[in-house]
Write a protein that holds these residues in place. Structure first.
Motif, PDB file in Angstrom:
ATOM      1  N   ALA A 115      16.941  -2.812 -64.680  1.00 51.64           N
ATOM      2  CA  ALA A 115      16.290  -4.078 -64.333  1.00 51.64           C
ATOM      3  C   ALA A 115      14.824  -3.828 -63.981  1.00 51.64           C
ATOM      4  CB  ALA A 115      17.003  -4.738 -63.161  1.00 51.64           C
ATOM      5  N   ASN A 116      13.983  -4.680 -64.490  1.00 54.28           N
ATOM      6  CA  ASN A 116      12.560  -4.584 -64.203  1.00 54.28           C
ATOM      7  C   ASN A 116      12.141  -5.893 -63.543  1.00 54.28           C
ATOM      8  OD1 ASN A 116       9.903  -3.896 -64.089  1.00 54.28           O
ATOM      9  ND2 ASN A 116       9.484  -4.297 -66.245  1.00 54.28           N
ATOM     10  N   LEU A 117      12.189  -5.918 -62.228  1.00 53.62           N
ATOM     11  CA  LEU A 117      11.826  -7.125 -61.494  1.00 53.62           C
ATOM     12  C   LEU A 117      10.322  -7.149 -61.268  1.00 53.62           C
ATOM     13  CD1 LEU A 117      14.637  -7.122 -58.789  1.00 53.62           C
ATOM     14  CD2 LEU A 117      14.566  -8.405 -60.926  1.00 53.62           C
ATOM     15  N   VAL A 118       9.715  -8.277 -61.566  1.00 51.65           N
ATOM     16  CA  VAL A 118       8.283  -8.431 -61.373  1.00 51.65           C
ATOM     17  C   VAL A 118       8.076  -9.571 -60.384  1.00 51.65           C
ATOM     18  CG1 VAL A 118       6.084  -8.919 -62.492  1.00 51.65           C
ATOM     19  CG2 VAL A 118       7.848  -7.638 -63.718  1.00 51.65           C
ATOM     20  N   LEU A 119       7.427  -9.257 -59.292  1.00 54.13           N
ATOM     21  CA  LEU A 119       7.159 -10.245 -58.258  1.00 54.13           C
ATOM     22  C   LEU A 119       5.664 -10.504 -58.164  1.00 54.13           C
ATOM     23  CD1 LEU A 119       9.359  -8.774 -55.363  1.00 54.13           C
ATOM     24  CD2 LEU A 119       9.975 -10.602 -56.940  1.00 54.13           C
ATOM     25  N   THR A 120       5.353 -11.730 -57.800  1.00 54.15           N
ATOM     26  CA  THR A 120       3.955 -12.017 -57.496  1.00 54.15           C
ATOM     27  C   THR A 120       3.674 -11.429 -56.112  1.00 54.15           C
ATOM     28  OG1 THR A 120       4.428 -14.106 -56.392  1.00 54.15           O
ATOM     29  CG2 THR A 120       4.058 -14.184 -58.796  1.00 54.15           C
ATOM     30  N   GLU A 121       2.414 -11.341 -55.763  1.00 58.33           N
ATOM     31  CA  GLU A 121       2.065 -10.824 -54.434  1.00 58.33           C
ATOM     32  C   GLU A 121       2.662 -11.713 -53.351  1.00 58.33           C
ATOM     33  OE1 GLU A 121      -1.801  -9.665 -51.697  1.00 58.33           O
ATOM     34  OE2 GLU A 121      -2.083  -9.971 -53.842  1.00 58.33           O
ATOM     35  N   LYS A 122       2.640 -13.033 -53.563  1.00 65.98           N
ATOM     36  CA  LYS A 122       3.190 -13.979 -52.592  1.00 65.98           C
ATOM     37  C   LYS A 122       4.691 -13.756 -52.410  1.00 65.98           C
ATOM     38  CE  LYS A 122       3.813 -18.889 -51.659  1.00 65.98           C
ATOM     39  NZ  LYS A 122       3.633 -20.248 -52.140  1.00 65.98           N
ATOM     40  N   GLN A 123       5.417 -13.567 -53.523  1.00 67.19           N
ATOM     41  CA  GLN A 123       6.858 -13.327 -53.438  1.00 67.19           C
ATOM     42  C   GLN A 123       7.161 -12.018 -52.705  1.00 67.19           C
ATOM     43  OE1 GLN A 123       7.468 -13.544 -57.662  1.00 67.19           O
ATOM     44  NE2 GLN A 123       8.485 -15.551 -57.518  1.00 67.19           N
TER      45      GLN A 123
ATOM     46  N   LEU B 212       5.331 -10.565 -50.441  1.00 71.59           N
ATOM     47  CA  LEU B 212       5.062 -10.763 -49.018  1.00 71.59           C
ATOM     48  C   LEU B 212       6.175 -11.568 -48.348  1.00 71.59           C
ATOM     49  CD1 LEU B 212       1.215 -11.415 -49.122  1.00 71.59           C
ATOM     50  CD2 LEU B 212       2.394  -9.352 -48.291  1.00 71.59           C
ATOM     51  N   GLN B 213       6.720 -12.563 -49.068  1.00 74.34           N
ATOM     52  CA  GLN B 213       7.826 -13.353 -48.515  1.00 74.34           C
ATOM     53  C   GLN B 213       9.064 -12.471 -48.289  1.00 74.34           C
ATOM     54  OE1 GLN B 213       7.915 -16.338 -51.611  1.00 74.34           O
ATOM     55  NE2 GLN B 213       7.163 -17.920 -50.195  1.00 74.34           N
ATOM     56  N   ILE B 214       9.344 -11.590 -49.223  1.00 75.06           N
ATOM     57  CA  ILE B 214      10.493 -10.690 -49.076  1.00 75.06           C
ATOM     58  C   ILE B 214      10.278  -9.733 -47.912  1.00 75.06           C
ATOM     59  CG2 ILE B 214      11.746  -8.786 -50.173  1.00 75.06           C
ATOM     60  CD1 ILE B 214      11.412 -10.332 -52.821  1.00 75.06           C
ATOM     61  N   ILE B 215       9.095  -9.184 -47.819  1.00 73.56           N
ATOM     62  CA  ILE B 215       8.782  -8.275 -46.704  1.00 73.56           C
ATOM     63  C   ILE B 215       8.951  -9.003 -45.370  1.00 73.56           C
ATOM     64  CG2 ILE B 215       6.919  -6.984 -45.571  1.00 73.56           C
ATOM     65  CD1 ILE B 215       5.950  -6.269 -48.452  1.00 73.56           C
ATOM     66  N   GLU B 216       8.455 -10.225 -45.303  1.00 77.78           N
ATOM     67  CA  GLU B 216       8.578 -11.022 -44.076  1.00 77.78           C
ATOM     68  C   GLU B 216      10.038 -11.239 -43.711  1.00 77.78           C
ATOM     69  OE1 GLU B 216       7.790 -13.157 -40.683  1.00 77.78           O
ATOM     70  OE2 GLU B 216       6.386 -11.947 -41.848  1.00 77.78           O
ATOM     71  N   LEU B 217      10.861 -11.584 -44.701  1.00 82.37           N
ATOM     72  CA  LEU B 217      12.292 -11.800 -44.432  1.00 82.37           C
ATOM     73  C   LEU B 217      12.989 -10.519 -43.998  1.00 82.37           C
ATOM     74  CD1 LEU B 217      13.244 -14.214 -47.341  1.00 82.37           C
ATOM     75  CD2 LEU B 217      13.323 -14.716 -44.892  1.00 82.37           C
ATOM     76  N   LEU B 218      12.605  -9.409 -44.608  1.00 78.63           N
ATOM     77  CA  LEU B 218      13.216  -8.126 -44.231  1.00 78.63           C
ATOM     78  C   LEU B 218      12.808  -7.696 -42.823  1.00 78.63           C
ATOM     79  CD1 LEU B 218      12.890  -6.179 -47.601  1.00 78.63           C
ATOM     80  CD2 LEU B 218      14.993  -7.040 -46.554  1.00 78.63           C
ATOM     81  N   GLU B 219      11.569  -7.937 -42.477  1.00 79.16           N
ATOM     82  CA  GLU B 219      11.081  -7.531 -41.158  1.00 79.16           C
ATOM     83  C   GLU B 219      11.493  -8.511 -40.060  1.00 79.16           C
ATOM     84  OE1 GLU B 219       6.869  -6.948 -41.659  1.00 79.16           O
ATOM     85  OE2 GLU B 219       7.162  -4.996 -42.591  1.00 79.16           O
ATOM     86  N   ASN B 220      11.670  -9.760 -40.420  1.00 80.63           N
ATOM     87  CA  ASN B 220      12.035 -10.798 -39.434  1.00 80.63           C
ATOM     88  C   ASN B 220      13.146 -11.683 -40.024  1.00 80.63           C
ATOM     89  OD1 ASN B 220       9.802 -10.201 -37.520  1.00 80.63           O
ATOM     90  ND2 ASN B 220       8.555 -10.829 -39.257  1.00 80.63           N
ATOM     91  N   PRO B 221      14.348 -11.147 -40.112  1.00 77.50           N
ATOM     92  CA  PRO B 221      15.425 -11.950 -40.707  1.00 77.50           C
ATOM     93  C   PRO B 221      15.729 -13.175 -39.867  1.00 77.50           C
ATOM     94  CG  PRO B 221      16.283  -9.908 -39.797  1.00 77.50           C
ATOM     95  CD  PRO B 221      14.795  -9.854 -39.650  1.00 77.50           C
ATOM     96  N   PRO B 222      16.114 -14.271 -40.516  1.00 81.43           N
ATOM     97  CA  PRO B 222      16.471 -15.486 -39.759  1.00 81.43           C
ATOM     98  C   PRO B 222      17.741 -15.242 -38.935  1.00 81.43           C
ATOM     99  CG  PRO B 222      16.954 -15.762 -42.101  1.00 81.43           C
ATOM    100  CD  PRO B 222      16.256 -14.459 -41.945  1.00 81.43           C
ATOM    101  N   SER B 223      17.893 -16.020 -37.888  1.00 76.32           N
ATOM    102  CA  SER B 223      19.097 -15.909 -37.069  1.00 76.32           C
ATOM    103  C   SER B 223      20.315 -16.334 -37.886  1.00 76.32           C
ATOM    104  CB  SER B 223      19.000 -16.823 -35.844  1.00 76.32           C
ATOM    105  OG  SER B 223      17.896 -16.458 -35.068  1.00 76.32           O
TER     106      SER B 223
END
Length: 78
Positions: A51-59, A61-72
């Motif tokens: 699999a070759n996943l290509v993310l935009t910079e915004k995507q 950053l959103q993933i990093i944010e979710l990983l670092e601060n997961p929702p309750s």
């Protein structure tokens, strides 16, 4: 492990194994060990080894944010 299969599928597996003179276990193992199954999965994008996943910079950053601060976790429904 028990497979939950529709009766027609179970019958087809049993009959195929009988016709080949092998057990259903042997038939299923031969199918699972065949490269053909992986090629079939690849055709449908279900084998993610390449699999070759290509993310935009915004995507990204959103993933990093979710990983670092997961929702309750959502509380279970009563």
């Amino acid at each position: 492990m028990i497979l939950d299969l529709p009766p027609a599928t179970a019958i087809a597996i049993i009959e195929t194994a009988k016709a080949q003179g092998i057990t259903t276990d042997e038939l299923l193992q031969s199918v699972a060990n065949s490269d053909d199954i992986w090629l079939e999965l690849d055709k449908h994008g279900l084998n993610s080894d390449g699999a070759n996943l290509v993310l935009t910079e915004k995507q990204a950053l959103q993933i990093i944010e979710l990983l670092e601060n997961p929702p309750s976790p959502t509380p279970p429904y009563a």
